[in-house]
Motif scaffolding. Structure first.
Motif, PDB file in Angstrom:
ATOM      1  N   GLN A  51       0.832  -1.093  -0.016  1.00 47.68           N
ATOM      2  CA  GLN A  51       0.185  -0.096  -0.019  1.00 47.68           C
ATOM      3  C   GLN A  51       0.964   1.329   0.203  1.00 47.68           C
ATOM      4  O   GLN A  51       0.517   2.127  -0.540  1.00 47.68           O
ATOM      5  N   ARG A  52       1.887   1.218   0.658  1.00 47.05           N
ATOM      6  CA  ARG A  52       2.920   2.252   0.752  1.00 47.05           C
ATOM      7  C   ARG A  52       4.407   1.840   0.701  1.00 47.05           C
ATOM      8  O   ARG A  52       4.840   1.033   1.525  1.00 47.05           O
ATOM      9  N   GLY A  53       5.260   2.342  -0.120  1.00 47.36           N
ATOM     10  CA  GLY A  53       6.601   2.085  -0.081  1.00 47.36           C
ATOM     11  C   GLY A  53       6.906   1.031  -1.048  1.00 47.36           C
ATOM     12  O   GLY A  53       5.902   0.481  -1.883  1.00 47.36           O
ATOM     13  N   GLY A  54       8.168   0.484  -1.018  1.00 49.96           N
ATOM     14  CA  GLY A  54       8.487  -0.546  -1.848  1.00 49.96           C
ATOM     15  C   GLY A  54       8.561  -0.443  -3.323  1.00 49.96           C
ATOM     16  O   GLY A  54       8.259  -1.326  -3.984  1.00 49.96           O
ATOM     17  N   GLN A  55       9.172   0.723  -3.464  1.00 55.11           N
ATOM     18  CA  GLN A  55       9.498   1.062  -5.009  1.00 55.11           C
ATOM     19  C   GLN A  55      10.879   0.530  -5.315  1.00 55.11           C
ATOM     20  O   GLN A  55      11.817   0.820  -4.910  1.00 55.11           O
ATOM     21  N   PHE A  56      10.872  -0.166  -6.459  1.00 50.02           N
ATOM     22  CA  PHE A  56      12.156  -0.476  -7.202  1.00 50.02           C
ATOM     23  C   PHE A  56      12.768   0.691  -8.009  1.00 50.02           C
ATOM     24  O   PHE A  56      12.230   1.260  -8.635  1.00 50.02           O
ATOM     25  N   CYS A  57      14.099   0.620  -7.681  1.00 46.00           N
ATOM     26  CA  CYS A  57      14.989   1.692  -8.393  1.00 46.00           C
ATOM     27  C   CYS A  57      16.028   0.787  -8.932  1.00 46.00           C
ATOM     28  O   CYS A  57      16.674  -0.062  -8.360  1.00 46.00           O
ATOM     29  N   ALA A  58      16.692   1.295 -10.358  1.00 50.34           N
ATOM     30  CA  ALA A  58      17.814   0.696 -10.814  1.00 50.34           C
ATOM     31  C   ALA A  58      18.356   1.618 -11.800  1.00 50.34           C
ATOM     32  O   ALA A  58      17.730   2.727 -12.046  1.00 50.34           O
ATOM     33  N   GLU A  59      19.887   1.485 -11.683  1.00 50.48           N
ATOM     34  CA  GLU A  59      20.390   2.634 -12.464  1.00 50.48           C
ATOM     35  C   GLU A  59      20.081   2.445 -14.014  1.00 50.48           C
ATOM     36  O   GLU A  59      19.935   3.616 -14.738  1.00 50.48           O
ATOM     37  N   LYS A  60      19.932   1.165 -14.689  1.00 49.33           N
ATOM     38  CA  LYS A  60      19.369   1.038 -15.857  1.00 49.33           C
ATOM     39  C   LYS A  60      18.448  -0.209 -15.984  1.00 49.33           C
ATOM     40  O   LYS A  60      18.713  -1.153 -15.165  1.00 49.33           O
ATOM     41  N   VAL A  61      17.459  -0.248 -16.787  1.00 46.45           N
ATOM     42  CA  VAL A  61      16.754  -1.224 -16.920  1.00 46.45           C
ATOM     43  C   VAL A  61      16.499  -1.575 -18.368  1.00 46.45           C
ATOM     44  O   VAL A  61      16.607  -0.594 -19.138  1.00 46.45           O
ATOM     45  N   ILE A  62      16.327  -2.918 -19.066  1.00 45.98           N
ATOM     46  CA  ILE A  62      16.273  -2.977 -20.375  1.00 45.98           C
ATOM     47  C   ILE A  62      14.809  -2.733 -20.781  1.00 45.98           C
ATOM     48  O   ILE A  62      14.375  -1.939 -21.663  1.00 45.98           O
TER      49      ILE A  62
END
Length: 98
Positions: A51-62
């Motif tokens: 419901q809140r938070g848990g966001q994926f973050c990456a330098e680069k994605v395909i």
């Protein structure tokens, strides 16, 4: 930090499928997954968003579809998941080692 539940569906030397559940309070610090030789690809499908938070973050994605389906190189690029503030995050993770 909350425990991660990792259920292996298929596991071999070059291919793995897991269902991973991250509980409230968990986060994944920024890191990469060095493999030594070869290439490592991950295809992650978020089955349940918190419901809140848990966001994926990456330098680069395909590619990234709808912030729910990610294809990326965890061996090459830094990635993380922000703290899950409410609820849980569940994903289907498909790993390929070439």
């Amino acid at each position: 930090m909350a425990k991660v539940l990792n259920k292996a569906i298929i596991s071999s030397k070059r291919f793995a499928i897991n269902v991973v559940t991250y509980k409230e309070g968990h986060r994944v610090l920024e890191h990469n997954d060095p493999m030594g030789s070869g290439r490592y690809f991950k295809f992650n499908v978020v089955l349940k968003k918190p419901q809140r938070g848990g966001q994926f973050c990456a330098e680069k994605v395909i590619f990234n579809l709808f912030n729910r389906i990610y294809f990326f190189r965890p061996d090459k690029y830094m990635h993380s998941v922000s703290k899950i503030e409410k609820g849980e995050r569940k994903l289907l993770s498909i790993a390929l080692y070439l």
